[in-house]
Design a protein around this motif. Structure first.
Motif: not given
Length: 271
Positions: A147-151, A163-172, A236-246
């Motif tokens: 999933i994209g980090l921004e999403a 807490w509110r969260v957002r990305l700054d102009e540098r993607g942090r 990883r950069g602007d992407k987030v990798r995940f694994r979920i077990e149900l």
């Protein structure tokens, strides 16, 4: 044997006659019946036909039908009350002992308005229970995706945490407390349901706080919906990798609706 077209024998009336025969409704019905003949077992099962091989037949019909109809195309579905659209890249089903195992690969997935780059779902211990409706039970679901980090940040911000969260102009990732005048640059990861937050820098009322004062404790995520377990979620950069077990999941579907959805290309529904 080869045949050849003789221009001298061609006539307008003959061409019209051929066109009429091609557009004859009965011929169209026959053609549709032939091209959707793979779905006939579903219709038979839906009308009450039961055999010892029904789970195998039904799984074969559904998997081949869904893949042939939607493979490489956008599919819409309602899954246990959640709406999704995605491009179906892979859908495989095979028998594993007394049960089945399925693998589904989706790209450009939108799940309840949340976009994912790709998601792979492997269902273990799949069982079909005959009836009206037909029930499906899965011993375990393994879900891996990107999933994209921004999403992801937008989704977290919409949860109305302190807490509110957002990305700054540098993607942090920038976190701001909703009531206190505190701001921090953070990053986070999850391994085996343990959430750890790294605080790079923080300030209170514009005053920078020392690092020893801003260490965040790890948080055990032991109350996730549907008893889900997060094996990992890392950036990883602007992407987030995940694994979920149900764990074990149960759903139902109407054979007639599924057949109609496959033939017509409409929404698949599992409830």
């Amino acid at each position: 044997m080869a045949t050849y077209f003789d221009p001298k024998s061609w006539s307008l009336s003959g061409a019209v006659d051929v066109g009429r025969r091609l557009l004859d409704p009965s011929w169209i019905d026959q053609w549709l019946g032939f091209t959707t003949s793979w779905a006939d077992p579903v219709a038979d099962l839906g009308s009450g036909t039961v055999t010892a091989l029904m789970p195998d037949v039904l799984m074969t019909v559904l998997s081949e039908g869904i893949l042939s109809r939607f493979g490489g195309q956008e599919v819409s579905a309602t899954l246990l009350g959640h709406d999704l659209t995605a491009t179906l890249d892979v859908f495989k089903v095979r028998r594993r002992g007394a049960h089945f195992q399925s693998k589904t690969v989706l790209s450009d997935l939108v799940w309840d308005a949340h976009p994912f780059d790709s998601v792979t779902v492997i269902a273990h211990g799949v069982r079909l229970i005959p009836g009206v409706p037909t029930k499906i039970r899965v011993q375990q679901l393994d879900i891996e995706g990107v999933i994209g980090l921004e999403a992801l940040v937008e989704w977290v911000d919409a949860q109305n945490f302190d807490w509110r969260v957002r990305l700054d102009e540098r993607g942090r990732i920038l976190a701001s407390h909703r009531s206190k005048k505190m701001r921090a640059l953070v990053d986070a990861q999850v391994y085996d349901n343990l959430l750890t937050i790294d605080v790079a820098r923080a300030n209170w009322h514009g005053i920078r706080l020392p690092r020893r004062a801003i260490k965040a404790p790890a948080l055990l995520l032991d109350d996730l919906p549907n008893r889900a377990s997060i094996s990992y979620a890392h950036r990883r950069g602007d992407k987030v990798r995940f694994r979920i077990e149900l764990p074990e999941t149960t759903g139902s579907f109407d054979l007639a609706q599924i057949r109609t959805a496959i033939v017509a290309g409409t929404t698949l529904i599992v409830f």
